[in-house]
Design a protein around this motif. Structure first.
Motif, short mmCIF file in Angstrom:
data_model
loop_
_atom_site.label_atom_id
_atom_site.label_comp_id
_atom_site.label_asym_id
_atom_site.label_seq_id
_atom_site.Cartn_x
_atom_site.Cartn_y
_atom_site.Cartn_z
N PHE A 458 0.84 -1.20 0.00
CA PHE A 458 0.00 0.00 0.00
C PHE A 458 0.87 1.24 0.00
N ASP A 459 0.65 2.10 -1.00
CA ASP A 459 1.32 3.39 -1.08
C ASP A 459 0.31 4.47 -0.75
N PRO A 460 0.30 4.99 0.48
CA PRO A 460 -0.72 5.98 0.87
C PRO A 460 -0.66 7.25 0.05
N GLY A 461 0.51 7.55 -0.53
CA GLY A 461 0.62 8.75 -1.33
C GLY A 461 -0.19 8.72 -2.60
N LEU A 462 -0.65 7.53 -3.02
CA LEU A 462 -1.48 7.44 -4.22
C LEU A 462 -2.86 8.03 -4.03
N LEU A 463 -3.32 8.10 -2.78
CA LEU A 463 -4.66 8.63 -2.50
C LEU A 463 -4.58 10.16 -2.39
N ALA A 464 -4.30 10.79 -3.54
CA ALA A 464 -4.03 12.23 -3.56
C ALA A 464 -5.16 13.05 -4.15
N HIS A 465 -6.22 12.39 -4.64
CA HIS A 465 -7.34 13.12 -5.23
C HIS A 465 -8.09 13.90 -4.15
N GLU A 466 -8.65 15.04 -4.52
CA GLU A 466 -9.36 15.88 -3.56
C GLU A 466 -10.48 15.10 -2.85
N LYS A 467 -11.24 14.30 -3.62
CA LYS A 467 -12.35 13.56 -3.03
C LYS A 467 -11.86 12.42 -2.14
N GLU A 468 -10.70 11.87 -2.46
CA GLU A 468 -10.10 10.87 -1.58
C GLU A 468 -9.71 11.52 -0.25
N GLY A 469 -9.13 12.72 -0.34
CA GLY A 469 -8.77 13.43 0.89
C GLY A 469 -9.98 13.74 1.75
N ASP A 470 -11.10 14.14 1.08
CA ASP A 470 -12.33 14.42 1.84
C ASP A 470 -12.80 13.18 2.58
N LEU A 471 -12.76 12.04 1.90
CA LEU A 471 -13.23 10.81 2.52
C LEU A 471 -12.30 10.35 3.64
N LEU A 472 -11.01 10.46 3.41
CA LEU A 472 -10.04 10.08 4.45
C LEU A 472 -10.21 10.92 5.71
N ARG A 473 -10.40 12.22 5.53
CA ARG A 473 -10.58 13.09 6.69
C ARG A 473 -11.88 12.75 7.43
N ALA A 474 -12.91 12.39 6.66
CA ALA A 474 -14.18 12.01 7.30
C ALA A 474 -13.99 10.73 8.13
N LEU A 475 -13.30 9.75 7.57
CA LEU A 475 -13.07 8.51 8.31
C LEU A 475 -12.25 8.76 9.57
N ALA A 476 -11.29 9.67 9.46
CA ALA A 476 -10.43 9.98 10.61
C ALA A 476 -11.21 10.64 11.74
N GLU A 477 -12.36 11.23 11.43
CA GLU A 477 -13.16 11.93 12.45
C GLU A 477 -13.97 10.97 13.30
N PHE A 478 -14.16 9.73 12.86
CA PHE A 478 -15.09 8.83 13.53
C PHE A 478 -14.78 8.64 15.02
N PRO A 479 -13.54 8.37 15.41
CA PRO A 479 -13.28 8.21 16.86
C PRO A 479 -13.68 9.43 17.68
N ARG A 480 -13.44 10.60 17.13
CA ARG A 480 -13.79 11.82 17.87
C ARG A 480 -15.31 11.95 17.99
N VAL A 481 -16.03 11.61 16.93
CA VAL A 481 -17.49 11.69 16.96
C VAL A 481 -18.04 10.75 18.03
N VAL A 482 -17.51 9.54 18.09
CA VAL A 482 -17.97 8.56 19.08
C VAL A 482 -17.67 9.06 20.49
N ALA A 483 -16.47 9.57 20.70
CA ALA A 483 -16.11 10.09 22.02
C ALA A 483 -17.03 11.24 22.43
N SER A 484 -17.34 12.13 21.49
CA SER A 484 -18.24 13.25 21.79
C SER A 484 -19.64 12.76 22.11
#
Length: 555
Positions: A458-484
């Motif tokens: 897996f080369d994480p740098g390949l996920l460089a598209h704007e929409k990929e970034g939006d989705l990655l940031r959304a997934l990264a928010e899940f732990p914080r949402v659950v904690a809140s």
């Protein structure tokens, strides 16, 4: 890079700056700093107000402090850029490679992604529903079934040891009215004054007679006792079965009657008396609740020697605390709002801390709309709409989702036509469809012999598209949402997050081709995107699971 990881990166930068003498913080470097997603595109991937929070303590203007932090962060691996905005906000852009690693982290964590230790070590007693066994579960109780069970799941996901408890009200006037209503039905008489109506009364009365044919001809007092014991048992068995079918089960069913039979009420009153928090007046025994914030003192033993209703609450609360529960949550309907003050005062009278040892949550009304008009009556339940009426109309998943989707202190109007639709206008369908769609893509990939990239492939740098970034940031928010959601007691935050994330996923899919077309050779980018798809499925499934809603793989 998740918000938590970026927070740690900023803390590390502050620690280095402090060690080098570039900044001086008398209270030391904080353990965490606030990192949020900016509201406007173009303001980076994340933003922090750390300079505004710490500049005064450091004895410098916020923008000067921000400049020092900026200069350190731009040298950090994984950060592409930092911009100082306004009075000292830092807008931070992370590299595609750093952001892309979120997909691998989510996929690796699987069913545990989003969990945390926010409530680790907490032993929680969560009391909800607790409807009187005098009729089918109504919509208010159904709302607490959905919200309470979701909150229990969220507490457990954030580390708590949760006991779900149902307070079985089998003592008092309402039970007497219920038994008299059953007996009247069995004898072919009309509904007693203040009695219960509805087809279910006739159904249970017939079932009691089938079990005890002699009961109808017994003297009134004996007959009432038979119908009370047998009828309440039957009604409560039905309530428990309906809750189980709804996906809600309890660890403890606590009988109110046991408190009065066991001496627990006398024990609680004695404890409060020893603490100097009771007094006698006009032949009654009073609890000094006004001293602890209630609007007046409350009678706990009437002048005739009979315990007042509050005495049962005293005994029940003390019993929970003696069972080792540091935190006791009680969920009540809107008609109990005036009860909160006396319950908190009771907690304080025992020497405990309201809001910590006892926390009361209030749920507002639920209304059903059909063809734009309110539904007001259920034939079987009489004058109320029941849980089964809602489930029959829109299904279990939609029922649980819609009841948990709104903050509990607001009224809900449920449009049955909308929530029964198999379309994207229906929020639960929209989220479930996103999960089914990602599952379909992964099945199709497997048919092609194509698997998500993992490990060194897996080369994480390949996920460089704007929409990929939006989705990655959304997934990264899940732990914080659950904690809140856990910290604020608001399961609806998970539902709204899922809807937002489903929308972000659909936009990603519309812009980023995941599977090769025709004779196209599979590439590392296809495999990287499949890993992102796998991570998305994980988050959607985990979030739906916290709400007690299924995550279908086909729709």
């Amino acid at each position: 890079m998740t918000p938590e990881q970026l927070s740690a990166t900023i803390v590390d930068a502050l620690t280095t700056l402090s060690d080098e003498g570039a900044i001086s913080l008398p209270d030391g470097v904080p353990a965490t700093v606030t990192v949020e997603r900016p509201r406007q595109k173009g303001h980076g991937d994340y933003a922090t107000n750390v300079a505004l929070q710490l500049a005064k303590k450091a004895g410098m203007p916020p923008r000067d402090f921000a400049t020092i932090v900026h200069d350190r962060l731009v040298q950090t691996d994984g950060i592409d850029g930092v911009e100082i905005a306004g009075p000292g906000f830092l807008n931070i852009s992370v590299s595609a490679g750093s952001q892309g690693r979120v997909a691998a982290e989510v996929a690796a964590a699987g069913a545990t992604y989003g969990s945390s230790g926010v409530f680790a070590g907490e032993k929680i007693n969560l009391e909800f529903v607790s409807a009187n066994p005098t009729g089918p579960l109504h919509l208010g109780g159904t709302r607490w079934a959905a919200v309470g069970d979701a909150l229990g799941r969220i507490f457990e996901f954030t580390g708590a040891d949760v006991t779900r408890e149902y307070y079985f009200n089998d003592h008092g006037a309402q039970i007497d009215r219920f038994s008299r209503s059953l007996l009247a039905s069995a004898r072919g008489e009309g509904v007693p004054e203040d009695g219960y109506g509805g087809d279910y009364i006739h159904e249970i009365a017939k079932a009691v007679v089938d079990q005890r044919p002699d009961a109808v001809d017994l003297p009134d007092e004996e007959a009432n006792e038979v119908f009370r014991q047998v009828g309440v048992t039957m009604m409560f068995a039905e309530i428990k079965q309906d809750l189980h079918d709804f996906g809600v089960d309890f660890d403890v069913y606590f009988h109110e009657d046991d408190l009065h039979r066991s001496g627990a009420v006398d024990k609680a009153i004695q404890r409060l008396t020893e603490l100097g928090n009771t007094y006698e007046q006009d032949g009654a025994l009073w609890l000094v609740t006004e001293k602890y914030g209630d609007d007046k003192d409350r009678v706990i033993v009437r002048s005739n020697g009979q315990p007042a209703y509050l005495s049962g609450d005293l005994a029940y609360y003390l019993d929970k605390r003696e069972r080792g529960f540091e935190r006791c949550f009680i969920m009540l309907g809107a008609d109990h709002h005036g009860y909160v003050g006396r319950m908190n005062a009771m907690c304080a009278a025992f020497g405990d801390e309201p809001g910590r040892n006892l926390e009361i949550l209030i749920g507002q009304m639920v209304n059903l709309l059909k063809d734009g008009q309110p539904m007001r009556m259920s034939k079987r339940a009489g004058t109320v709409i029941s849980m089964n009426d809602l489930v029959d109309a829109i299904g279990k998943d939609a029922s649980r989702y819609v009841l948990a989707r709104y903050t509990s202190d607001t009224n809900i109007d449920i449009d049955l036509d909308l929530w029964a639709k198999a379309s994207n206008d229906n929020p639960v369908y929209y989220v479930q469809y996103a999960h089914a769609r990602v599952s379909s893509i992964l099945r199709n990939a497997a048919d092609l012999g194509l698997a998500p990239a993992h490990g060194d492939d897996f080369d994480p740098g390949l996920l460089a598209h704007e929409k990929e970034g939006d989705l990655l940031r959304a997934l990264a928010e899940f732990p914080r949402v659950v904690a809140s959601a856990a910290e604020l007691r608001e399961p609806h935050r998970v539902a709204r997050y899922l809807e937002d994330t489903a929308g972000i996923y659909h936009r990603f899919y519309d812009n980023c081709r995941v599977l090769p077309m025709g004779d196209e050779e599979p590439s590392d980018l296809h495999r990287a995107r499949l890993l992102l798809i796998e991570a998305t499925r994980t988050v959607l499934a985990n979030g739906l699971g916290l709400l007690g809603v299924s995550a279908p793989e086909r729709m």
